[in-house]
Design a protein around this motif. Structure first.
Motif, PDB file in Angstrom:
ATOM      1  N   ALA A 286      39.374  62.165 -10.787  1.00 35.34           N
ATOM      2  CA  ALA A 286      38.399  61.064 -10.777  1.00 35.34           C
ATOM      3  C   ALA A 286      37.230  61.266 -11.745  1.00 35.34           C
ATOM      4  O   ALA A 286      36.860  60.333 -12.468  1.00 35.34           O
ATOM      5  N   PRO A 287      36.606  62.453 -11.827  1.00 35.26           N
ATOM      6  CA  PRO A 287      35.449  62.584 -12.728  1.00 35.26           C
ATOM      7  C   PRO A 287      35.797  62.500 -14.217  1.00 35.26           C
ATOM      8  O   PRO A 287      34.905  62.256 -15.035  1.00 35.26           O
ATOM      9  N   ARG A 295      43.667  56.944 -16.064  1.00 36.37           N
ATOM     10  CA  ARG A 295      43.331  55.910 -15.080  1.00 36.37           C
ATOM     11  C   ARG A 295      44.582  55.399 -14.366  1.00 36.37           C
ATOM     12  O   ARG A 295      44.552  55.128 -13.159  1.00 36.37           O
ATOM     13  N   ALA A 296      45.680  55.286 -15.110  1.00 36.76           N
ATOM     14  CA  ALA A 296      46.935  54.865 -14.481  1.00 36.76           C
ATOM     15  C   ALA A 296      47.421  55.915 -13.485  1.00 36.76           C
ATOM     16  O   ALA A 296      47.899  55.581 -12.388  1.00 36.76           O
ATOM     17  N   ARG A 297      47.280  57.167 -13.860  1.00 34.21           N
ATOM     18  CA  ARG A 297      47.653  58.266 -12.958  1.00 34.21           C
ATOM     19  C   ARG A 297      46.785  58.252 -11.698  1.00 34.21           C
ATOM     20  O   ARG A 297      47.282  58.439 -10.583  1.00 34.21           O
ATOM     21  N   LEU A 298      45.498  57.988 -11.872  1.00 33.41           N
ATOM     22  CA  LEU A 298      44.587  57.931 -10.733  1.00 33.41           C
ATOM     23  C   LEU A 298      44.950  56.780  -9.797  1.00 33.41           C
ATOM     24  O   LEU A 298      44.946  56.939  -8.566  1.00 33.41           O
ATOM     25  N   ASN A 299      45.307  55.646 -10.359  1.00 34.90           N
ATOM     26  CA  ASN A 299      45.707  54.504  -9.530  1.00 34.90           C
ATOM     27  C   ASN A 299      47.002  54.792  -8.773  1.00 34.90           C
ATOM     28  O   ASN A 299      47.161  54.381  -7.612  1.00 34.90           O
ATOM     29  N   ASP A 300      47.928  55.489  -9.433  1.00 39.97           N
ATOM     30  CA  ASP A 300      49.178  55.862  -8.755  1.00 39.97           C
ATOM     31  C   ASP A 300      48.894  56.755  -7.547  1.00 39.97           C
ATOM     32  O   ASP A 300      49.488  56.580  -6.471  1.00 39.97           O
ATOM     33  N   LEU A 301      47.998  57.710  -7.722  1.00 37.66           N
ATOM     34  CA  LEU A 301      47.675  58.620  -6.623  1.00 37.66           C
ATOM     35  C   LEU A 301      46.993  57.878  -5.476  1.00 37.66           C
ATOM     36  O   LEU A 301      47.251  58.162  -4.298  1.00 37.66           O
ATOM     37  N   LYS A 302      46.135  56.926  -5.807  1.00 41.15           N
ATOM     38  CA  LYS A 302      45.490  56.136  -4.754  1.00 41.15           C
ATOM     39  C   LYS A 302      46.514  55.287  -4.002  1.00 41.15           C
ATOM     40  O   LYS A 302      46.434  55.146  -2.773  1.00 41.15           O
ATOM     41  N   ASP A 303      47.477  54.735  -4.746  1.00 43.69           N
ATOM     42  CA  ASP A 303      48.531  53.955  -4.087  1.00 43.69           C
ATOM     43  C   ASP A 303      49.375  54.834  -3.170  1.00 43.69           C
ATOM     44  O   ASP A 303      49.768  54.411  -2.077  1.00 43.69           O
ATOM     45  N   VAL A 304      49.655  56.057  -3.621  1.00 45.51           N
ATOM     46  CA  VAL A 304      50.424  56.994  -2.794  1.00 45.51           C
ATOM     47  C   VAL A 304      49.659  57.332  -1.521  1.00 45.51           C
ATOM     48  O   VAL A 304      50.229  57.357  -0.415  1.00 45.51           O
TER      49      VAL A 304
END
Length: 428
Positions: A286-287, A295-304
């Motif tokens: 995130a930081p 950002r796409a990787r971060l969104n994937d992790l949030k979806d998971v």
């Protein structure tokens, strides 16, 4: 004048040449001791049947009695006695380890004396005993975990529970061998076993909670209260916690095993383990999520993480399948595809299968106590995820496992020293 003959010179001491170590001979000696130890255990068929059969019987008995949920119909999430079952499993492991080994050296003492005269290595004897008894302890632990976890629907924890139970059983084996080296007959050894086991039960942290235990057992606690004029001041509240383990209980192996077992059940079950991994990845990413890929990787992790929090399915097997599909996404090997999980709906949730409320409450209470903002420093509380000693921070699993292994090795070193001293005295 007549000269007296000179006194003869003293004879120089004969220097013994140290014979070179012959690995083939050493291996042959160790293999012979190991084979003899196994044959000695297998020779008594009745005792062998009892040794193997007692573990599944105890697992069946304990799990059947403790199979209870507050809502009437049993399910793992609301099962009331899961912490008790985990503790009793460790007690059974310790008990079996003690009883299997408490008379071994007593029976072998005449043989040890004869073999000591022909330079048989005592360390090989101790290792062969540990390996032999370890095999039987492993079989007993496997049977107990298989039956007990199956009846109480503890899923995905077989290898972790087995590892902690086996470490506890081996601690019992080391204690039993030490008892066997100090007494002269099996009856005395059998009478000592309860003296070892009962303190493990009382001070293990399950039967009597540490916050309800006599705090004067802790020497430092008693001294601080004796020196403090007003024990109830804010200063005392900041420095102390009711969940801290009394000093004398730190020497109880069950205290470390039980803590590790409970935290493992809460943190290493298939659901929570994946949630923690995804959350850790989010906290790290995130930081610094500046590029489109990050950002796409971060969104994937949030979806998971959102998926895992409400994962549903028609059966336990289906939920296990969905959990395995999540692993490559958390590891960053593939993108999150919501269409894969479009049918993840049903009457069963992942939390019902893997998260027990009683276990979670124990861990949540410890975390709140350890992270209390009113304290100047974080205390080492029971079930706390971190340990702090001498200015260093350790993970609970690493520290507790190290304590169990180190204590077992210390007992074996003490056993070796006692046997060597006993045999030297008898030979002289």
């Amino acid at each position: 004048m007549r000269q007296e003959p000179a006194a003869p010179l003293p004879v120089a001491p004969v220097q013994r040449k140290r014979l070179p170590l012959r690995w083939h001979d050493e291996w042959t000696q160790f293999r012979t001791l190991l084979r003899r130890s196994f044959i000695s255990k297998l020779r008594n068929r009745a005792n062998l049947v009892i040794t193997i059969g007692v573990s599944p019987i105890l697992a069946l008995l304990i799990a059947t009695i403790l199979r209870y949920s507050e809502n009437g119909t049993y399910d793992f999430a609301s099962a009331y006695h899961i912490p008790t079952f985990l503790f009793l499993g460790l007690i059974v492991a310790m008990f079996l380890g003690l009883t299997n080994s408490a008379d071994d050296i007593i029976r072998d003492r005449p043989v040890l004396q004869r073999e000591r005269n022909i330079k048989v290595r005592l360390s090989y004897y101790v290792i062969s005993k540990m390996l032999t008894l370890g095999v039987f302890a492993l079989v007993q632990c496997i049977l107990f975990v298989l039956i007990g976890n199956s009846l109480l629907q503890i899923r995905g924890m077989f290898w972790i529970d087995l590892g902690i139970m086996f470490m506890t059983a081996m601690s019992g084996v080391a204690l039993g061998l030490l008892i066997s080296s100090l007494v002269a007959d099996p009856k005395t050894a059998a009478n000592i076993v309860p003296l070892i086991l009962i303190p493990q039960i009382i001070m293990g942290g399950a039967l009597i909670k540490y916050e309800d235990m006599n705090r004067n057992l802790t020497l430092l606690y008693s001294l601080s209260h004796w020196l403090t004029e007003h024990p109830d001041t804010d200063k005392t509240i900041k420095s102390e916690s009711k969940l801290q383990v009394p000093f004398v209980c730190q020497f109880i192996a069950m205290r470390w095993s039980y803590e590790e077992m409970i935290v493992a059940q809460a943190r290493l079950n298939p659901l929570t383990r994946r949630q923690d991994r995804a959350n850790d990845e989010i906290q790290q990413l995130a930081p610094k999520a500046n590029t489109p890929e990050q950002r796409a990787r971060l969104n994937d992790l949030k979806d998971v993480l959102a998926l895992l929090s409400g994962l549903e399915g028609r059966s336990a097997k289906e939920i296990d399948h969905y959990l395995k599909l999540v692993d490559p996404v958390i590891a960053g090997k593939q993108k999150f595809d919501a269409s894969v999980f479009k049918d993840a709906k049903g009457p069963i949730t992942a939390e019902q299968l893997y998260v027990n409320q009683k276990v979670s409450d124990l861990l949540s209470k410890a975390e709140m106590e350890q992270n209390d903002y009113r304290r100047d420093k974080k205390p080492n509380v029971f079930f706390g995820p971190q340990k702090r000693y001498f200015g260093f921070k350790f993970g609970m699993f690493t520290f507790d496992t190290s304590v169990l292994v180190a204590s077992m090795l210390g007992l074996l070193v003490l056993l070796h020293w006692i046997l060597r001293k006993q045999l030297e005295v008898r030979r002289s």
